[in-house]
Write a protein that holds these residues in place. Structure first.
Motif, PDB file in Angstrom:
ATOM      1  N   UNK A  15      19.194  15.132  26.042  1.00  0.00           N
ATOM      2  CA  UNK A  15      19.937  13.902  26.281  1.00  0.00           C
ATOM      3  C   UNK A  15      19.029  12.746  26.703  1.00  0.00           C
ATOM      4  N   UNK A  16      19.317  11.571  26.163  1.00  0.00           N
ATOM      5  CA  UNK A  16      18.669  10.325  26.603  1.00  0.00           C
ATOM      6  C   UNK A  16      19.797   9.466  27.153  1.00  0.00           C
ATOM      7  N   UNK A  17      19.606   8.923  28.344  1.00  0.00           N
ATOM      8  CA  UNK A  17      20.652   8.089  28.936  1.00  0.00           C
ATOM      9  C   UNK A  17      20.400   6.620  28.617  1.00  0.00           C
ATOM     10  N   UNK A  18      21.463   5.814  28.613  1.00  0.00           N
ATOM     11  CA  UNK A  18      21.260   4.378  28.385  1.00  0.00           C
ATOM     12  C   UNK A  18      20.255   3.837  29.402  1.00  0.00           C
ATOM     13  N   UNK A  19      19.297   3.052  28.930  1.00  0.00           N
ATOM     14  CA  UNK A  19      18.280   2.490  29.829  1.00  0.00           C
ATOM     15  C   UNK A  19      17.009   3.326  29.887  1.00  0.00           C
ATOM     16  N   UNK A  20      17.067   4.580  29.419  1.00  0.00           N
ATOM     17  CA  UNK A  20      15.861   5.416  29.401  1.00  0.00           C
ATOM     18  C   UNK A  20      14.871   4.880  28.381  1.00  0.00           C
ATOM     19  N   UNK A  21      13.586   5.113  28.671  1.00  0.00           N
ATOM     20  CA  UNK A  21      12.547   4.696  27.719  1.00  0.00           C
ATOM     21  C   UNK A  21      12.305   5.812  26.711  1.00  0.00           C
ATOM     22  N   UNK A  22      12.278   5.418  25.444  1.00  0.00           N
ATOM     23  CA  UNK A  22      12.063   6.385  24.369  1.00  0.00           C
ATOM     24  C   UNK A  22      10.963   5.886  23.435  1.00  0.00           C
ATOM     25  N   UNK A  23      10.469   6.828  22.610  1.00  0.00           N
ATOM     26  CA  UNK A  23       9.458   6.485  21.610  1.00  0.00           C
ATOM     27  C   UNK A  23      10.196   6.138  20.315  1.00  0.00           C
ATOM     28  N   UNK A  24       9.827   5.018  19.708  1.00  0.00           N
ATOM     29  CA  UNK A  24      10.501   4.599  18.475  1.00  0.00           C
ATOM     30  C   UNK A  24       9.445   4.298  17.403  1.00  0.00           C
ATOM     31  N   UNK A  75      14.184  -2.965  22.797  1.00  0.00           N
ATOM     32  CA  UNK A  75      15.393  -2.171  23.054  1.00  0.00           C
ATOM     33  C   UNK A  75      15.778  -1.505  21.736  1.00  0.00           C
ATOM     34  N   UNK A  76      16.322  -0.294  21.824  1.00  0.00           N
ATOM     35  CA  UNK A  76      16.741   0.420  20.610  1.00  0.00           C
ATOM     36  C   UNK A  76      18.255   0.501  20.569  1.00  0.00           C
ATOM     37  N   UNK A  77      18.790   0.026  19.442  1.00  0.00           N
ATOM     38  CA  UNK A  77      20.245   0.043  19.222  1.00  0.00           C
ATOM     39  C   UNK A  77      20.541   1.078  18.143  1.00  0.00           C
ATOM     40  N   UNK A  78      21.211   2.132  18.505  1.00  0.00           N
ATOM     41  CA  UNK A  78      21.548   3.191  17.547  1.00  0.00           C
ATOM     42  C   UNK A  78      22.509   2.652  16.485  1.00  0.00           C
ATOM     43  N   UNK A  79      22.264   3.001  15.218  1.00  0.00           N
ATOM     44  CA  UNK A  79      23.185   2.577  14.157  1.00  0.00           C
ATOM     45  C   UNK A  79      24.548   3.231  14.380  1.00  0.00           C
ATOM     46  N   UNK A  80      25.617   2.428  14.205  1.00  0.00           N
ATOM     47  CA  UNK A  80      26.966   2.977  14.344  1.00  0.00           C
ATOM     48  C   UNK A  80      27.257   3.915  13.181  1.00  0.00           C
ATOM     49  N   UNK A  81      28.201   4.787  13.367  1.00  0.00           N
ATOM     50  CA  UNK A  81      28.608   5.664  12.261  1.00  0.00           C
ATOM     51  C   UNK A  81      27.826   6.962  12.294  1.00  0.00           C
ATOM     52  N   UNK A  82      28.019   7.719  11.243  1.00  0.00           N
ATOM     53  CA  UNK A  82      27.525   9.086  11.222  1.00  0.00           C
ATOM     54  C   UNK A  82      26.007   9.155  11.073  1.00  0.00           C
ATOM     55  N   UNK A 103       7.342   1.770  22.622  1.00  0.00           N
ATOM     56  CA  UNK A 103       8.262   2.240  23.656  1.00  0.00           C
ATOM     57  C   UNK A 103       9.448   1.294  23.683  1.00  0.00           C
ATOM     58  N   UNK A 104      10.635   1.865  23.802  1.00  0.00           N
ATOM     59  CA  UNK A 104      11.822   1.011  23.831  1.00  0.00           C
ATOM     60  C   UNK A 104      12.827   1.598  24.820  1.00  0.00           C
ATOM     61  N   UNK A 105      13.682   0.717  25.335  1.00  0.00           N
ATOM     62  CA  UNK A 105      14.774   1.160  26.193  1.00  0.00           C
ATOM     63  C   UNK A 105      15.981   1.438  25.304  1.00  0.00           C
ATOM     64  N   UNK A 106      16.542   2.614  25.448  1.00  0.00           N
ATOM     65  CA  UNK A 106      17.691   2.931  24.614  1.00  0.00           C
ATOM     66  C   UNK A 106      18.929   2.216  25.148  1.00  0.00           C
ATOM     67  N   UNK A 107      19.695   1.620  24.242  1.00  0.00           N
ATOM     68  CA  UNK A 107      20.931   0.956  24.675  1.00  0.00           C
ATOM     69  C   UNK A 107      22.078   1.950  24.809  1.00  0.00           C
ATOM     70  N   UNK A 108      21.935   3.081  24.116  1.00  0.00           N
ATOM     71  CA  UNK A 108      23.017   4.067  24.137  1.00  0.00           C
ATOM     72  C   UNK A 108      22.516   5.397  24.674  1.00  0.00           C
ATOM     73  N   UNK A 109      23.506   6.274  24.895  1.00  0.00           N
ATOM     74  CA  UNK A 109      23.181   7.674  25.147  1.00  0.00           C
ATOM     75  C   UNK A 109      22.814   8.292  23.791  1.00  0.00           C
ATOM     76  N   UNK A 110      21.743   9.083  23.763  1.00  0.00           N
ATOM     77  CA  UNK A 110      21.350   9.762  22.528  1.00  0.00           C
ATOM     78  C   UNK A 110      21.371  11.257  22.791  1.00  0.00           C
TER      79      UNK A 110
END
Ligand SMILES: Nc1nc2c(c(=O)[nH]1)N[C@H]1C(S)=C(S)[C@@H](COP(=O)(O)OP(=O)(O)OC[C@H]3O[C@@H](n4cnc5c(N)ncnc54)[C@H](O)[C@@H]3O)O[C@H]1N2
Ligand code: MOO
Ligand SMILES: [Mg+2]
Length: 409
Positions: A396-405, A365-372, A336-343
């Motif tokens: 939609x996942x909001x910043x701070x939401x918990x997601x499965x990684x 915490x999950x950091x989405x890779x920049x770019x496409x 489980x991780x907290x998303x740093x970005x909106x997904x």
């Protein structure tokens, strides 16, 4: 399209672990790091092998020193010195002691160790200045392990601690599972090797390098069969040879609906049973899985991200299971991780986006890779350590939401 979890369970049910008797080899202990133990290891030795001292000091009879104190020291005669590695020669009688060191055998008659700090030496005599606990600082024979009991269980990966146990048990030729043979082939007329100057329309076959690395990281043998053109007969011959020699075959490309996508029809012609043709996963939808009598075939999609995502999600657990690992070691590792970005999610497929997992104060915490985030873009896939999962129906996942990684490294 099969749901991801259904595809996963179909695949794992198709996998038969290697046989601990037949698919086993003896490997020198210095070479077994990362290998998987194939047979139970039993030792004929107790651990500790002998009653021995946990401290530097004096081996005494408890009764002699039970009342000792600083005001009432007990004087004992030192009759022997026992360095570690030597067998005691005498028996400690009333009023006697032996000088002893950490790891030295306990002499007959003695039942307790008094640490050096609680004594005062005077020639061949020693004053005991305080009463120890009975049996103090004695490491009793067989108290860690009794000879004949199972020592190490088959199916465990061998790392530093396990190899220490094997060495201590004098198991120098270690029974491990043979390496799984995984054949890799890249299909596509556009593909060239990295050392070839590119003509317009061509592309370097990166999948083979990615998958060979991933396969070897899992301890399997990667058989790199290179690039196979999109010609039915050539491809059929290559696939046919691969399924004859490998435990698992992984191809990339040629599994979608294009005119040059021949993999599935070839698998059928070669007598394979197709179990999976497409999965509700993005990227990776056209994942194709077929079973042959002695081989499991994974036709991964050609797009570089699709190939690695489907490898991590489906092939990796299958390789681990077939390699002989116990079930607790082969399941995909979700955290489980907290998303740093909106997904952004949506659509009919479970979406896997790539990025990095960071441990911050003990939480991921999950950091989405920049770019496409598109399956043809391998550039921002570098340094991926996790794939965040957006379930179907979650747009939609909001910043701070918990997601499965899915942890991939
Ligand atoms: N009309 C449709 N077209 C496509 C669909 C669809 O449903 N309908 N699915 C798309 C999806 S999703 C994927 S994923 C790809 C899968 O295609 P294939 O597995 O058939 O792979 P190719 O067509 O051979 O190649 C796709 C892409 O990847 C590049 N590639 C192939 N092999 C390699 C390699 N070894 N190293 C690096 N790159 C590779 C190739 O050049 C293509 O660009 O199909 C979509 N199409
Ligand atoms: O499934 Mo494809 O891998 O979306 O591009
Ligand atoms: Mg195609």
């Amino acid at each position: 399209m099969l749901p991801v979890e259904q595809a996963e369970s179909i695949i794992l049910n198709l996998v038969q672990p290697l046989d601990g008797e037949i698919d086993q080899e003896k490997v020198e202990i210095t070479q077994v790091a990362g290998r998987i133990l194939a047979k139970s290891v039993v030792s004929s030795l107790d651990f500790p092998h002998w009653d021995n001292s946990a401290m530097d000091g004096y081996a005494v009879r408890y009764q002699d020193v039970a009342d000792a104190s600083i005001d009432n020291p007990k004087l004992l005669e030192i009759i022997e010195e026992i360095p570690a590695g030597s067998a005691p020669q005498s028996t400690i009688e009333m009023g006697q002691a032996a000088r002893i060191f950490t790891g030295s055998c306990i002499p007959k008659g003695a039942d307790t160790i008094v640490i050096q700090e609680e004594t005062k030496r005077d020639g061949n005599q020693v004053k005991i200045l305080s009463a120890p606990q009975p049996q103090a600082f004695i490491r009793h024979q067989g108290s860690y392990y009794k000879a004949g009991e199972p020592l190490l269980t088959p199916g465990i990966p061998l790392d530093a601690a396990e190899i220490a146990v094997l060495a201590a048990a004098q198991c120098t030729q270690v029974p491990v599972y043979r390496r799984l043979r995984v054949a890799l082939l890249s299909t596509g007329d556009e593909l060239v090797t990295p050392d070839t100057p590119l003509k317009r329309g061509q592309l370097v076959d990166s999948n083979q390098y990615a998958l060979a690395t991933a396969v070897r990281t899992l301890g399997a043998e990667a058989m790199e069969l290179g690039v196979i053109p999109d010609q039915v007969n050539v491809l059929k011959k290559a696939i046919s040879q691969a399924i004859e020699t490998a435990d698992i075959v992984i191809s990339t490309g040629g599994v979608s609906v294009g005119d040059y996508d021949y993999v599935e029809e070839i698998l059928t012609e070669l007598g394979g049973t197709i179990h999976i043709q497409s999965v509700a996963i993005k990227p990776g939808k056209p994942l194709t899985v077929a079973k042959f009598p002695n081989c499991l075939y994974f036709g991964l999609p050609g797009n570089p991200v699709s190939a690695l995502v489907t490898f991590w999600r489906f092939v990796q657990p299958a390789i681990k299971k077939q390699s002989g690992l116990l079930s607790q070691f082969w399941g995909p590792e979700f955290v489980k991780a907290r998303s740093r970005q909106e997904l952004k999610g949506g659509g009919k497929r479970e979406i896997y986006v790539w990025g990095q997992l960071w441990l911050v104060d003990g939480e991921y915490e999950f950091q989405l890779a920049h770019g496409s985030q598109i399956s043809g873009n391998l550039i921002n896939l570098a340094q991926t350590t996790g794939l965040a999962v957006l379930p179907i129906g979650q747009s939609q996942i909001n910043p701070g939401d918990t997601i499965k990684v899915l942890k991939v490294r």
